[in-house]
Design a protein around this motif. Structure first.
Motif, PDB file in Angstrom:
ATOM      1  N   TRP A  58      39.467  53.905  28.079  1.00 34.80           N
ATOM      2  CA  TRP A  58      40.651  54.085  27.239  1.00 34.80           C
ATOM      3  C   TRP A  58      41.240  55.436  27.608  1.00 34.80           C
ATOM      4  N   GLU A  59      42.527  55.447  27.889  1.00 36.85           N
ATOM      5  CA  GLU A  59      43.188  56.720  28.151  1.00 36.85           C
ATOM      6  C   GLU A  59      44.091  57.048  26.969  1.00 36.85           C
ATOM      7  N   GLN A  84      46.844  59.626  25.733  1.00 35.36           N
ATOM      8  CA  GLN A  84      47.752  60.662  26.240  1.00 35.36           C
ATOM      9  C   GLN A  84      48.426  61.361  25.079  1.00 35.36           C
ATOM     10  N   VAL A 101      50.061  58.163  23.208  1.00 37.38           N
ATOM     11  CA  VAL A 101      50.135  56.878  23.904  1.00 37.38           C
ATOM     12  C   VAL A 101      48.710  56.453  24.237  1.00 37.38           C
ATOM     13  N   ILE A 102      48.393  55.207  23.933  1.00 38.88           N
ATOM     14  CA  ILE A 102      47.045  54.700  24.218  1.00 38.88           C
ATOM     15  C   ILE A 102      47.156  53.678  25.343  1.00 38.88           C
ATOM     16  N   GLU A 103      46.387  53.894  26.375  1.00 39.48           N
ATOM     17  CA  GLU A 103      46.438  52.983  27.519  1.00 39.48           C
ATOM     18  C   GLU A 103      45.039  52.451  27.815  1.00 39.48           C
ATOM     19  N   LYS A 104      44.971  51.139  28.020  1.00 41.83           N
ATOM     20  CA  LYS A 104      43.678  50.504  28.279  1.00 41.83           C
ATOM     21  C   LYS A 104      43.550  50.246  29.767  1.00 41.83           C
ATOM     22  N   HIS A 105      42.475  50.699  30.357  1.00 43.44           N
ATOM     23  CA  HIS A 105      42.217  50.429  31.774  1.00 43.44           C
ATOM     24  C   HIS A 105      41.004  49.516  31.873  1.00 43.44           C
ATOM     25  N   SER A 155      41.888  51.020  15.816  1.00 39.37           N
ATOM     26  CA  SER A 155      43.293  51.347  16.013  1.00 39.37           C
ATOM     27  C   SER A 155      43.715  52.515  15.132  1.00 39.37           C
TER      28      SER A 155
END
Ligand SMILES: Nc1ncnc2c1ncn2[C@@H]1O[C@H](COP(=O)(O)OP(=O)(O)OP(=O)(O)O)[C@@H](O)[C@H]1O
Ligand SMILES: [Mg+2]
Length: 154
Positions: free
Chosen positions: A118-119, A121, A135-139, A147
């Motif tokens: 999970w990134e 930002q 900002v939440i980004e899933k890799h 949440s």
């Protein structure tokens, strides 16, 4: 993108610490002073880390045991000049099954970042000192992340 106050970020971090399951990589990106360590500290708090979580700026990596039985590895890669230096930190042993890995300045690790993470930002909001953009980004397939819950009040 969501705008968060510090107490909202801390509340979320504490819940993250309570509910995430290892192994997990959490990448915290954003400029100096954007709140990465605030979030890292609250995650540790939620996991039940009893020792103070300091900034691993000079040693780059600090590990903590937690009441949940897992270990937190907290890294701050700001001073990492070459991604290959990660090997001296024991990078390849991170993310073992009972470990939560939190990485500030993950972009310094370049191509050595794991596939699953999970990134999160964080960035500044112009003209406002007490809030941050988030900002939440899933890799890949990093597993469950609670949440963010934000009240509608200004
Ligand atoms: N909404 C907010 N979210 C997070 N921190 C906030 C917020 N508003 C103000 N702050 C303040 O911003 C500072 C964030 O500092 P922090 O050490 O977490 O930054 P950092 O991203 O880890 O920086 P560095 O790259 O130097 O490690 C703290 O002093 C905190 O009190
Ligand atoms: Mg920091």
């Amino acid at each position: 993108m969501t705008v968060v106050k510090e107490n909202e970020l801390v509340e979320w971090g504490t819940r993250i610490g309570k509910f995430i399951e290892p192994p997990m990589f959490l990448l915290l990106s954003g400029p100096l002073g954007s709140g990465k360590s605030v979030l890292a500290r609250s995650i540790a708090e939620g996991m039940g880390v009893k020792t103070p979580v300091i900034s691993p700026t000079f040693n780059l990596l600090i590990t903590y045991p937690s009441l949940r039985g897992y270990q937190i590895a907290h890294l701050d890669l700001y001073r990492l000049s070459d991604p290959r230096d990660l090997w001296e930190l024991g990078w390849e042993d991170l993310g073992v099954k009972d470990q939560i890995v939190i990485v500030e300045w993950p972009e310094r690790a370049d191509t050595f970042l794991p596939e699953d993470s999970w990134e999160i930002q964080l960035s500044f909001v112009e003209g406002e000192e007490s809030v941050r953009n988030l900002v939440i980004e899933k890799h890949g397939n990093p597993g469950f992340l609670p949440s963010l819950l934000i009240s509608a009040s200004p």
